[in-house]
Design a protein around this motif. Structure first.
Motif, PDB file in Angstrom:
ATOM      1  N   CYS A  50       0.844  -1.191   0.000  1.00  8.94           N
ATOM      2  CA  CYS A  50       0.000   0.000   0.000  1.00  8.94           C
ATOM      3  C   CYS A  50       0.884   1.248   0.000  1.00  8.94           C
ATOM      4  CB  CYS A  50      -0.900  -0.009   1.227  1.00  8.94           C
ATOM      5  SG  CYS A  50      -1.972   1.430   1.390  1.00  8.94           S
ATOM      6  N   CYS A  62      -8.941  -0.610  -4.519  1.00  4.70           N
ATOM      7  CA  CYS A  62      -7.546  -0.201  -4.642  1.00  4.70           C
ATOM      8  C   CYS A  62      -7.242   0.208  -6.085  1.00  4.70           C
ATOM      9  CB  CYS A  62      -6.626  -1.347  -4.218  1.00  4.70           C
ATOM     10  SG  CYS A  62      -4.872  -0.875  -4.158  1.00  4.70           S
ATOM     11  N   ARG A 102      -3.509  -3.847   1.919  1.00  2.00           N
ATOM     12  CA  ARG A 102      -4.340  -3.244   0.875  1.00  2.00           C
ATOM     13  C   ARG A 102      -5.783  -3.733   0.926  1.00  2.00           C
ATOM     14  NH1 ARG A 102      -1.645  -4.739  -4.239  1.00  2.00           N
ATOM     15  NH2 ARG A 102      -3.542  -3.820  -5.092  1.00  2.00           N
ATOM     16  N   SER A 106      -8.643  -0.952   1.618  1.00  2.72           N
ATOM     17  CA  SER A 106      -9.510  -0.589   0.495  1.00  2.72           C
ATOM     18  C   SER A 106     -10.940  -1.095   0.623  1.00  2.72           C
ATOM     19  CB  SER A 106      -8.914  -1.103  -0.822  1.00  2.72           C
ATOM     20  OG  SER A 106      -8.841  -2.522  -0.832  1.00  2.72           O
TER      21      SER A 106
END
Length: 208
Positions: A50, A62, A102, A106
């Motif tokens: 990330c 993402c 991530r 996200s």
């Protein structure tokens, strides 16, 4: 009661290694208990970390359109997320850390009371430390962490060596039984009482 769904993520770079075997032991119990299982293998996927760009707060996904975005809808549907990792230098492997960073950053749907657990596979040491790292994704998201009859670890080095760890395999089975119980209990609780009311999130920085 509607069918329960469990998402298993194999964070090992080895598709058929000891981490996969540990998750298979969990899957067998889930299937026996009528839980639908989806298994995702990260294996050799190229998953970068990330960057903290913040774009996902606007788009809901993402900006790096890879396996993370593909898994996100499976995570939203799941009642349980179990993540397996090999131990590298007394911590989870780098790919699973990038994946989890991530995924949890996200995914903006409500994760509360999905149940979560981390499983670590080690030759010798670092397994409990690795589980501790991964459990923090669950606890910051309001996800109850599933216990077992021992820490959620199993030992093995070369492929297939975990078969010699009878206690480790039993720990995986007990983890799956406990996860099934928690999923069922939470489903009944939500039906009877609903989810607790969540306050609006407050963020306090330590630098004034």
């Amino acid at each position: 009661m509607e069918q329960l769904n469990a998402l298993l993520v194999n964070g090992s770079p080895h598709e058929d290694g000891n981490t996969a075997r540990a998750l298979q032991e969990i899957e067998k119990v889930f299937v026996k208990n009528g839980v639908k299982v989806t298994t995702v293998g990260i294996c050799t996927a190229q998953i970068s970390g990330c960057t903290g760009c913040g774009a996902c707060s606007k788009t809901g996904k993402c900006v790096k359109d890879d396996l993370v975005n593909a898994v996100a809808p499976l995570f939203e549907k799941a009642d349980c997320l179990i993540v397996g990792t090999p131990v590298h230098f007394a911590s989870p492997c780098g790919t699973i850390i990038s994946f989890m960073d991530r995924l949890f950053c996200s995914c903006h749907f409500d994760k509360r009371f999905k149940v979560g657990a981390a499983v670590a596979v080690a030759r010798r040491g670092g397994a409990t430390a690795s589980v501790d790292v991964l459990d923090k994704y669950f606890t910051i998201s309001g996800m109850p962490v599933v216990p077992s009859s021992y820490w959620n670890i199993i030992h093995g080095n070369v492929p297939g060596e975990v078969e010699q760890d009878a206690e480790g395999l039993q720990t995986m089975r007990n983890l799956a039984e406990n996860a099934t119980f928690l999923m069922r209990s939470i489903a009944l609780g939500k039906k009877e009482y609903g989810l607790p009311e969540a306050e609006k999130k407050v963020k306090t920085n330590f630098v004034r």
